[in-house]
Design a protein around this motif. Structure first.
Motif, mmCIF file in Angstrom:
data_model
loop_
_atom_site.group_PDB
_atom_site.id
_atom_site.type_symbol
_atom_site.label_atom_id
_atom_site.label_comp_id
_atom_site.label_asym_id
_atom_site.label_seq_id
_atom_site.Cartn_x
_atom_site.Cartn_y
_atom_site.Cartn_z
ATOM 1 N N ALA A 15 -4.351 27.048 67.165
ATOM 2 C CA ALA A 15 -4.303 28.009 68.270
ATOM 3 C C ALA A 15 -5.627 28.052 69.025
ATOM 4 O O ALA A 15 -5.656 28.205 70.250
ATOM 5 C CB ALA A 15 -3.945 29.400 67.741
ATOM 6 N N PHE A 16 -6.735 27.926 68.307
ATOM 7 C CA PHE A 16 -8.049 27.916 68.941
ATOM 8 C C PHE A 16 -8.479 26.496 69.323
ATOM 9 O O PHE A 16 -9.130 26.303 70.351
ATOM 10 C CB PHE A 16 -9.104 28.508 67.990
ATOM 11 C CG PHE A 16 -9.186 29.999 68.012
ATOM 12 C CD1 PHE A 16 -10.162 30.652 68.753
ATOM 13 C CD2 PHE A 16 -8.290 30.769 67.304
ATOM 14 C CE1 PHE A 16 -10.246 32.022 68.780
ATOM 15 C CE2 PHE A 16 -8.351 32.143 67.317
ATOM 16 C CZ PHE A 16 -9.333 32.785 68.065
ATOM 17 N N GLY A 17 -8.140 25.531 68.468
ATOM 18 C CA GLY A 17 -8.679 24.189 68.617
ATOM 19 C C GLY A 17 -8.092 23.388 69.757
ATOM 20 O O GLY A 17 -8.832 22.709 70.485
ATOM 21 N N ILE A 18 -6.778 23.438 69.950
ATOM 22 C CA ILE A 18 -6.172 22.645 71.020
ATOM 23 C C ILE A 18 -6.671 23.093 72.400
ATOM 24 O O ILE A 18 -7.103 22.249 73.206
ATOM 25 C CB ILE A 18 -4.632 22.695 70.915
ATOM 26 C CG1 ILE A 18 -4.175 21.948 69.658
ATOM 27 C CG2 ILE A 18 -3.987 22.077 72.160
ATOM 28 C CD1 ILE A 18 -2.693 22.020 69.383
ATOM 29 N N PRO A 19 -6.670 24.398 72.705
ATOM 30 C CA PRO A 19 -7.279 24.803 73.979
ATOM 31 C C PRO A 19 -8.764 24.445 74.060
ATOM 32 O O PRO A 19 -9.265 24.122 75.145
ATOM 33 C CB PRO A 19 -7.086 26.332 73.995
ATOM 34 C CG PRO A 19 -5.942 26.582 73.078
ATOM 35 C CD PRO A 19 -6.063 25.546 72.008
ATOM 36 N N GLY A 20 -9.463 24.479 72.915
ATOM 37 C CA GLY A 20 -10.873 24.107 72.906
ATOM 38 C C GLY A 20 -11.082 22.648 73.287
ATOM 39 O O GLY A 20 -12.014 22.316 74.028
ATOM 40 N N LEU A 21 -10.223 21.765 72.786
ATOM 41 C CA LEU A 21 -10.320 20.342 73.142
ATOM 42 C C LEU A 21 -10.011 20.119 74.623
ATOM 43 O O LEU A 21 -10.640 19.283 75.288
ATOM 44 C CB LEU A 21 -9.371 19.514 72.273
ATOM 45 C CG LEU A 21 -9.689 19.457 70.773
ATOM 46 C CD1 LEU A 21 -8.660 18.591 70.049
ATOM 47 C CD2 LEU A 21 -11.091 18.937 70.517
ATOM 48 N N VAL A 22 -9.036 20.874 75.141
ATOM 49 C CA VAL A 22 -8.714 20.776 76.573
ATOM 50 C C VAL A 22 -9.911 21.243 77.403
ATOM 51 O O VAL A 22 -10.293 20.588 78.390
ATOM 52 C CB VAL A 22 -7.462 21.613 76.905
ATOM 53 C CG1 VAL A 22 -7.243 21.669 78.418
ATOM 54 C CG2 VAL A 22 -6.227 21.040 76.210
#
Length: 331
Positions: free
Chosen positions: A301-308
């Protein structure tokens, strides 16, 4: 290096899959479904340790410091990279330093804060792990297990102490010279300046012991704040535990995860660690695995938007020189 990272990633995926097959993916899905919207609360709780850890990092900067939310943004992206990509828990630290440098902050001081913050993170994690051992001793009559954990922590503490001494002895200046020879003059970390500059900036931070201790105290507070995530997850999974139990699970679970730094996200290792630790306080394997998977949900939930966000930031950085070049040509 890329081949090694790929191998470790495949090892992690294999371990993770084996654990799910052992307990049954359907059973795990049912356990997580029982938590329902509670998983949103568990994920949201992570904002607290994220802000605390960001504050600990920000303290290490000279004034004027980057804005608090700029630091939170960079740390969020670095954490996302370390959690989801095969970068041995260091690629995210390089990326967050680069993001600040791209926004105008001097390279050597930024790199120094990252090195010192990482050192403090590992050192305070050892203290946190010892708290977990103390809770384990208080909860169980298993001294042989506790002593084994203490021995492992002692080895890690020795390595941290050695890393600190190397930092004070000009580590990065020597490494920079070696890399310069190995790469024929091309260095991937040129954006933080020379190794000698980095060594001087690190020394300037350590020359302020009260500042360093303050940052370490906030770092330890951040580890303690993470206990709330375990407590909330087990509450919503229908297996509430005491704060002492939650502290033991989080402290020793993080220690297990840290020991498996070479495997992306400690896939499989984290799950096995929680099954073992959970059994010591009466948690069923299914509940312990559901606890680990609830943490995985939060990481995604935090990591995928962080990579984007990371890719968007790097894309803007690449376009900036082009815009400057075009504007010069137009005039």
């Amino acid at each position: 290096m890329k081949r090694t990272a790929l191998i470790m990633a495949l090892v992690g995926i294999a371990l993770f899959t084996a654990v799910l097959v052992w307990r049954g993916a359907a059973d795990m899905a049912s356990a997580l479904a029982a938590a329902g919207w509670g998983l949103v609360v568990v994920a949201a709780w992570h904002v607290l340790p994220l802000i605390i850890d960001s504050h600990a990092w920000r303290i290490l900067f000279e004034r004027p410091r980057p804005g608090p939310w700029r630091i939170v943004w960079a740390r969020w992206i670095g954490e996302s990279i370390n959690g989801l990509l095969p970068v041995a828990q260091v690629g995210g630290d390089v990326a967050k330093a680069r993001l600040l440098v791209l926004r105008g902050w001097p390279g050597a001081p930024v790199g120094a804060t990252v090195v010192v913050d990482t050192t403090l993170a590992v050192a305070t994690q050892m203290v946190f792990a010892l708290m977990g051992v103390a809770m384990l001793l208080a909860l169980l009559d298993r001294p042989e297990l506790a002593w084994a954990l203490v021995a492992g922590i002692a080895v890690m503490a020795t390595l941290v102490g050695l890393f600190y001494r190397l930092q004070r002895g000009g580590l990065f200046g020597g490494l920079a010279g070696l890399l310069h020879k190995l790469t024929g003059g091309t260095q991937a970390l040129d954006f933080i300046g020379s190794g000698r500059e980095l060594d001087r900036a690190i020394g300037a931070i350590y020359a302020q012991p009260m500042l360093t201790l303050r940052a370490a105290a906030w770092r330890l507070f951040g580890w303690l704040a993470g206990v709330g995530e375990v407590w909330l997850a087990l509450y919503f999974l229908g297996a509430p535990v005491s704060l002492a139990d939650a502290l033991m699970l989080e402290a020793l679970g993080q220690a297990v995860r840290g020991a498996a730094f070479a495997i992306p996200g400690a896939l499989g290792v984290q799950e096995g660690g929680y099954v073992l630790l959970g059994s010591l306080i009466g948690l069923s394997p299914d509940t312990a695995l559901a606890l680990s998977l609830s943490k995985r949900v939060r990481e995604l939930a935090f990591g995928i938007p962080g990579l984007v966000a990371w890719q968007l930031a790097e894309g803007r950085a690449l376009q900036r020189p082009r815009r400057t070049k075009h504007s010069v040509q137009e005039h």
